[in-house]
Design a protein around this motif. Structure first.
Motif, mmCIF file in Angstrom:
data_model
loop_
_atom_site.group_PDB
_atom_site.id
_atom_site.type_symbol
_atom_site.label_atom_id
_atom_site.label_comp_id
_atom_site.label_asym_id
_atom_site.label_seq_id
_atom_site.Cartn_x
_atom_site.Cartn_y
_atom_site.Cartn_z
ATOM 1 N N ARG A 27 36.670 3.170 14.126
ATOM 2 C CA ARG A 27 36.314 3.570 12.759
ATOM 3 C C ARG A 27 37.004 2.696 11.732
ATOM 4 O O ARG A 27 36.391 2.285 10.734
ATOM 5 C CB ARG A 27 36.677 5.043 12.529
ATOM 6 N N PHE A 28 38.277 2.391 11.963
ATOM 7 C CA PHE A 28 39.020 1.533 11.041
ATOM 8 C C PHE A 28 38.409 0.136 10.994
ATOM 9 O O PHE A 28 38.217 -0.433 9.914
ATOM 10 C CB PHE A 28 40.490 1.461 11.467
ATOM 11 N N ALA A 29 38.076 -0.424 12.154
ATOM 12 C CA ALA A 29 37.481 -1.761 12.203
ATOM 13 C C ALA A 29 36.126 -1.782 11.501
ATOM 14 O O ALA A 29 35.804 -2.738 10.785
ATOM 15 C CB ALA A 29 37.344 -2.226 13.652
ATOM 16 N N ALA A 30 35.338 -0.727 11.682
ATOM 17 C CA ALA A 30 34.035 -0.649 11.017
ATOM 18 C C ALA A 30 34.204 -0.582 9.505
ATOM 19 O O ALA A 30 33.460 -1.219 8.754
ATOM 20 C CB ALA A 30 33.262 0.572 11.525
ATOM 21 N N ARG A 31 35.197 0.158 9.042
ATOM 22 C CA ARG A 31 35.450 0.265 7.596
ATOM 23 C C ARG A 31 35.912 -1.072 7.027
ATOM 24 O O ARG A 31 35.469 -1.483 5.955
ATOM 25 C CB ARG A 31 36.501 1.352 7.342
ATOM 26 N N VAL A 32 36.799 -1.750 7.737
ATOM 27 C CA VAL A 32 37.269 -3.059 7.280
ATOM 28 C C VAL A 32 36.106 -4.047 7.236
ATOM 29 O O VAL A 32 35.959 -4.808 6.276
ATOM 30 C CB VAL A 32 38.416 -3.581 8.177
ATOM 31 N N ASP A 33 35.258 -4.035 8.260
ATOM 32 C CA ASP A 33 34.084 -4.913 8.269
ATOM 33 C C ASP A 33 33.192 -4.641 7.070
ATOM 34 O O ASP A 33 32.710 -5.570 6.414
ATOM 35 C CB ASP A 33 33.278 -4.723 9.555
ATOM 36 N N PHE A 34 32.972 -3.374 6.767
ATOM 37 C CA PHE A 34 32.138 -3.019 5.622
ATOM 38 C C PHE A 34 32.741 -3.523 4.317
ATOM 39 O O PHE A 34 32.046 -4.112 3.478
ATOM 40 C CB PHE A 34 31.963 -1.495 5.565
ATOM 41 N N LEU A 35 34.040 -3.304 4.139
ATOM 42 C CA LEU A 35 34.694 -3.727 2.894
ATOM 43 C C LEU A 35 34.709 -5.247 2.747
ATOM 44 O O LEU A 35 34.495 -5.769 1.661
ATOM 45 C CB LEU A 35 36.115 -3.161 2.835
ATOM 46 N N VAL A 36 34.951 -5.968 3.832
ATOM 47 C CA VAL A 36 34.954 -7.430 3.774
ATOM 48 C C VAL A 36 33.552 -7.947 3.468
ATOM 49 O O VAL A 36 33.384 -8.869 2.671
ATOM 50 C CB VAL A 36 35.507 -8.029 5.091
ATOM 51 N N ALA A 37 32.534 -7.361 4.076
ATOM 52 C CA ALA A 37 31.159 -7.781 3.805
ATOM 53 C C ALA A 37 30.798 -7.553 2.347
ATOM 54 O O ALA A 37 30.160 -8.403 1.716
ATOM 55 C CB ALA A 37 30.197 -7.026 4.722
ATOM 56 N N ARG A 38 31.213 -6.409 1.797
ATOM 57 C CA ARG A 38 30.934 -6.136 0.380
ATOM 58 C C ARG A 38 31.677 -7.114 -0.525
ATOM 59 O O ARG A 38 31.118 -7.610 -1.512
ATOM 60 C CB ARG A 38 31.339 -4.691 0.057
ATOM 61 N N TRP A 39 32.916 -7.443 -0.180
ATOM 62 C CA TRP A 39 33.695 -8.399 -0.972
ATOM 63 C C TRP A 39 33.062 -9.781 -0.918
ATOM 64 O O TRP A 39 32.951 -10.460 -1.942
ATOM 65 C CB TRP A 39 35.128 -8.431 -0.446
ATOM 66 N N LEU A 40 32.627 -10.215 0.263
ATOM 67 C CA LEU A 40 31.982 -11.521 0.393
ATOM 68 C C LEU A 40 30.670 -11.575 -0.385
ATOM 69 O O LEU A 40 30.338 -12.601 -0.989
ATOM 70 C CB LEU A 40 31.734 -11.851 1.868
ATOM 71 N N GLU A 41 29.949 -10.474 -0.407
ATOM 72 C CA GLU A 41 28.705 -10.424 -1.173
ATOM 73 C C GLU A 41 28.986 -10.576 -2.669
ATOM 74 O O GLU A 41 28.280 -11.293 -3.381
ATOM 75 C CB GLU A 41 27.993 -9.104 -0.896
ATOM 76 N N ARG A 42 30.045 -9.913 -3.140
ATOM 77 C CA ARG A 42 30.426 -10.066 -4.551
ATOM 78 C C ARG A 42 30.838 -11.498 -4.867
ATOM 79 O O ARG A 42 30.497 -12.031 -5.924
ATOM 80 C CB ARG A 42 31.578 -9.119 -4.889
#
Length: 81
Positions: A27-42
């Motif tokens: 769950r932690f890895a999935a959350r980190v992946d989501f946050l990094v993907a959103r940051w890269l998109e920004r």
């Protein structure tokens, strides 16, 4: 007399703890992946906006480099030596 069989053995408890830990890590890895993907998109969006903002024409404009000079005149200047 077999009451001790109803209590979980330490190995069973550690197995459950490992499963809980593994699930939490996923769950932690999935959350980190989501946050990094959103940051890269920004970041990509900001880079594209910056490129559009600072995009320059490759053709020279008439005001610069075509022999046009700037002349300033004023009637209040004293031009006598």
């Amino acid at each position: 007399m077999n009451a001790h069989n109803d209590v979980k053995r330490p190995s069973d408890q550690s197995l459950d703890a490992r499963l809980v830990l593994a699930a939490a890590q996923l769950r932690f890895a999935a959350r980190v992946d989501f946050l990094v993907a959103r940051w890269l998109e920004r970041c990509a969006t900001n880079a594209e906006a910056g490129q559009r903002l600072f995009k320059t024409d490759r053709e020279p404009t008439r005001e610069f480099g075509m022999g046009v000079g700037f002349v300033v005149s004023s009637s209040s200047w004293d031009e006598s030596p």
